[in-house]
Enzyme design. Structure first.
Site, PDB file in Angstrom:
ATOM      1  N   GLU A   1      61.865  29.487  -5.234  1.00 37.50           N
ATOM      2  CA  GLU A   1      61.645  29.908  -6.623  1.00 37.50           C
ATOM      3  C   GLU A   1      61.342  28.690  -7.491  1.00 37.50           C
ATOM      4  O   GLU A   1      60.635  28.795  -8.487  1.00 37.50           O
ATOM      5  CB  GLU A   1      62.866  30.678  -7.161  1.00 37.50           C
ATOM      6  CG  GLU A   1      62.544  31.491  -8.402  1.00 37.50           C
ATOM      7  CD  GLU A   1      63.638  32.469  -8.792  1.00 37.50           C
ATOM      8  OE1 GLU A   1      63.438  33.695  -8.667  1.00 37.50           O
ATOM      9  OE2 GLU A   1      64.709  32.008  -9.234  1.00 37.50           O
TER      10      GLU A   1
ATOM     11  N   LYS B   1      58.321  42.975 -11.711  1.00 30.45           N
ATOM     12  CA  LYS B   1      59.294  43.664 -12.572  1.00 30.45           C
ATOM     13  C   LYS B   1      58.589  44.649 -13.494  1.00 30.45           C
ATOM     14  O   LYS B   1      59.015  45.789 -13.666  1.00 30.45           O
ATOM     15  CB  LYS B   1      60.047  42.638 -13.439  1.00 30.45           C
ATOM     16  CG  LYS B   1      61.001  41.727 -12.713  1.00 30.45           C
ATOM     17  CD  LYS B   1      61.755  40.881 -13.739  1.00 30.45           C
ATOM     18  CE  LYS B   1      62.525  39.754 -13.091  1.00 30.45           C
ATOM     19  NZ  LYS B   1      63.143  38.844 -14.048  1.00 30.45           N
TER      20      LYS B   1
ATOM     21  N   HIS C   1      70.646  32.040  19.523  1.00 29.41           N
ATOM     22  CA  HIS C   1      70.462  33.207  20.389  1.00 29.41           C
ATOM     23  C   HIS C   1      69.503  34.203  19.782  1.00 29.41           C
ATOM     24  O   HIS C   1      69.480  35.374  20.170  1.00 29.41           O
ATOM     25  CB  HIS C   1      71.826  33.846  20.667  1.00 29.41           C
ATOM     26  CG  HIS C   1      72.764  32.892  21.344  1.00 29.41           C
ATOM     27  ND1 HIS C   1      72.778  32.699  22.709  1.00 29.41           N
ATOM     28  CD2 HIS C   1      73.671  32.024  20.827  1.00 29.41           C
ATOM     29  CE1 HIS C   1      73.685  31.766  23.005  1.00 29.41           C
ATOM     30  NE2 HIS C   1      74.232  31.348  21.878  1.00 29.41           N
TER      31      HIS C   1
HETATM   32  O1  F6P Z   1      64.082  37.373 -10.442  1.00 32.23           O
HETATM   33  C1  F6P Z   1      64.077  36.167 -11.081  1.00 32.23           C
HETATM   34  C2  F6P Z   1      65.362  35.808 -11.749  1.00 32.23           C
HETATM   35  O2  F6P Z   1      65.075  35.534 -13.083  1.00 32.23           O
HETATM   36  C3  F6P Z   1      66.034  34.608 -11.091  1.00 32.23           C
HETATM   37  O3  F6P Z   1      65.476  33.422 -11.450  1.00 32.23           O
HETATM   38  C4  F6P Z   1      67.418  34.785 -11.555  1.00 32.23           C
HETATM   39  O4  F6P Z   1      68.318  33.992 -10.838  1.00 32.23           O
HETATM   40  C5  F6P Z   1      67.592  36.269 -11.340  1.00 32.23           C
HETATM   41  O5  F6P Z   1      66.342  36.817 -11.694  1.00 32.23           O
HETATM   42  C6  F6P Z   1      68.687  36.908 -12.124  1.00 32.23           C
HETATM   43  O6  F6P Z   1      68.473  36.785 -13.500  1.00 32.23           O
HETATM   44  P1  F6P Z   1      69.629  37.101 -14.522  1.00 32.23           P
HETATM   45  O7  F6P Z   1      70.763  36.186 -14.259  1.00 32.23           O
HETATM   46  O8  F6P Z   1      69.021  36.881 -15.872  1.00 32.23           O
HETATM   47  O9  F6P Z   1      70.050  38.537 -14.337  1.00 32.23           O
END
Ligand code: F6P
Length: 510
Positions: free
Chosen positions: A340, A480, A371
């Site tokens: 990431e 998202k 394994h």
């Molecule tokens: O999916 C990306 C992300 O923003 C990550 O970088 C982060 O750790 C995770 O989602 C959770 O985000 P939050 O803590 O804001 O719920």
């Protein structure tokens, strides 16, 4: 200067050509000092880099590359609190979370005081929960950085965990996970920790609302006592109904956040003294990274080796093998940290890169991986550098088990390098396969802190040389948004404007 435009990059390209016939066995035979030259001591960690496809000349060129790309200035800017996360206009100061109280002057004195104010409140709360015999189950609801760090650490430090309390981690929006955990719980005995930096992440908010509904439906009354929020969005936590909230700051990236209030489950598990040890171990590594000359700086040596492998040896992945069952979430934690952070295709100015960035990280605890997929590491067509983590002393009395665990770790690195000649093709091990061996005395809060900070800084080093912003994650946004759109279409049945495959699958789900 962009790394691929530096003289050192060109020199490394030429050097890589002379490396075509490099063989580890020959390198050791020719250089009796190789183990000493290519090993490094850092706080809590001894690293043997000598079984890698590198040598002193390669390292010298890589250090030159670091100089020409401004690694030191970039590192120092991070430690001065400059906004090196340019696309979000934020400072990057997870290191400040482990800085001793009152140890900084000037502009950073105030944020450091805020850090310690929150830390004290969070640790006092953790101690209160530890002393509360009625709370037998702690359920962390969070995903990504709000899950992987605390989960990895609680599992890793199992031998330090308070008896009488169980720790659960619910991350997946898939309801099988939450229902599976809730099945064994009673509201009066459960503390839900809702962990989300933004407090908007759909997976987490969906799980948190369902947990709250379950709590009420089971007759739970005291939401304030049984729900705590960890977030940098305190107002959203209040809207959710959490009255106990521990905050943190926008300069803590999610995947770098286990040192902040996000570490609450760890603090409950190992206590405030243990949590302070975790921070102190990480701080020791911060100081090593900040103050040690590049040539003897372990995060620098590892990060530059990553650049060498990715861009000059063209190895596209790294396999992770912790020889400690407590570190079974270590590969997953490192995946987020590296991929990431450095899975980027543009530089800090948004210009497309012509060189590779993050390798694919994958792995499994040793000896299990042996394994499963080690066959491919030994005899597959791709060269995959392996990174072993092992511990000299166990926290259990089964000494023969421990001897076998260490023997396996050593034997794998040895077999990968030495190989075995055989006339039957399938029994032939060509050897010359690279590995790094990280050796620690024991797995403790302090050593885990140092090991984790080592990985954070190593990711900084390669990301800095590559010229990318390691501290944003725009690449997760599109999925998202589309998930929200598709969710609405699942109700309405509207497939208009969708590609034929997505529309077809949507149709089959109706
Ligand atoms: O999916 C990306 C992300 O923003 C990550 O970088 C982060 O750790 C995770 O989602 C959770 O985000 P939050 O803590 O804001 O719920």
């Amino acid at each position: 200067m962009r790394c691929d435009q530096t003289p050192a990059w060109k020199a490394l390209q030429e050097h890589a050509q002379t490396f075509a016939g490099f063989d580890l066995r020959t390198a050791f035979a020719q250089d009796p000092e190789r183990f000493q030259v290519l090993s490094q001591t850092a706080p809590y960690v001894f690293a043997d880099l000598s079984k890698n496809h590198t040598d002193a000349a390669t390292e010298a060129l890589l250090i030159e590359l670091a100089r020409q790309t401004g690694l030191v200035a970039h590192r120092d800017a991070m430690f001065r609190g400059e906004h090196i996360n340019t696309t979000e206009d934020r400072a990057v100061m997870h290191w400040l979370l482990r800085q001793p109280e009152g140890s900084l002057q000037g502009a950073l004195a105030e944020p450091l005081a805020l850090v310690h104010g929150t830390l004290k409140a969070m640790l006092a709360y953790a101690e209160q929960v530890r002393a509360d015999a009625q709370i037998t189950d702690v359920v962390n609801i969070g995903i990504g950085g709000s899950d992987l760090g605390p989960q990895m650490a609680v599992l890793a430090l199992q031998d330090f965990v308070i008896p009488g309390k169980r720790f659960h981690f619910v991350s997946n929006v898939d309801g099988h996970e939450l229902t599976g955990v809730l099945k064994g719980l009673k509201p009066d005995n459960t503390l839900f920790v809702v962990a989300s930096k933004t407090f908007t992440t759909l997976d987490t908010m969906t799980n948190a609302h369902s947990a709250l509904a379950w709590f009420k439906a089971q007759g739970g009354l005291d939401v304030a006592r049984h729900f705590v929020a960890l977030t940098s969005n305190v107002s959203a936590a209040a809207d959710f109904g959490a009255t106990t909230t521990f905050g943190f700051w926008d300069w803590v990236g999610g995947r770098y956040s286990m040192w902040s209030a996000i570490g609450l489950p760890v603090a409950i598990a190992i206590g405030s003294a243990g949590f302070k040890d975790l921070l102190a171990g990480a701080h020791a590594m911060d100081q090593h990274f900040l103050a040690t000359p590049l040539e003897a700086n372990l995060p620098v040596r590892l990060g530059l080796l990553d650049v060498w492998y990715r861009n000059f040896m063209h190895y596209t992945s790294r396999s992770i093998a912790p020889y400690h069952s407590g570190l079974r979430r270590w590969p997953a934690f490192l995946q987020q940290l590296e991929m990431e952070s450095n899975g980027k295709r543009v530089d800090r100015n948004g210009q497309a890169l012509t060189h590779g960035t993050s390798p694919v990280l994958w792995g499994e605890q040793g000896t299990n991986g042996q394994h499963a997929f080690f066959q491919m590491l030994h005899q597959g067509t791709d060269v995959v550098p392996l990174e072993i983590v092992a511990f000299k002393n166990p926290a259990h009395p089964l000494l023969e088990h421990h001897a076998l665990t260490l023997a396996n770790a050593l034997a794998q690195a040895q077999a990968l390098m030495c190989g075995k000649a055989d006339t039957g093709g399938h029994k032939h091990f060509e050897g010359n396969r690279p590995s790094t061996f990280l050796l620690l005395d024991e797995l403790t809060p302090a050593s885990l802190g140092a090991l984790t900070a080592l990985q954070e800084h190593r990711v900084f080093v390669s990301g800095s040389v590559w010229g990318i912003n390691s501290f944003d994650q725009w690449g997760v946004e599109l999925g998202k948004v589309l998930a929200q759109d598709i969710r609405a279409r699942m109700t309405s049945g509207d497939g208009a404007g969708l590609d034929a495959s997505t529309a077809g699958l949507l149709g089959r789900l109706r």
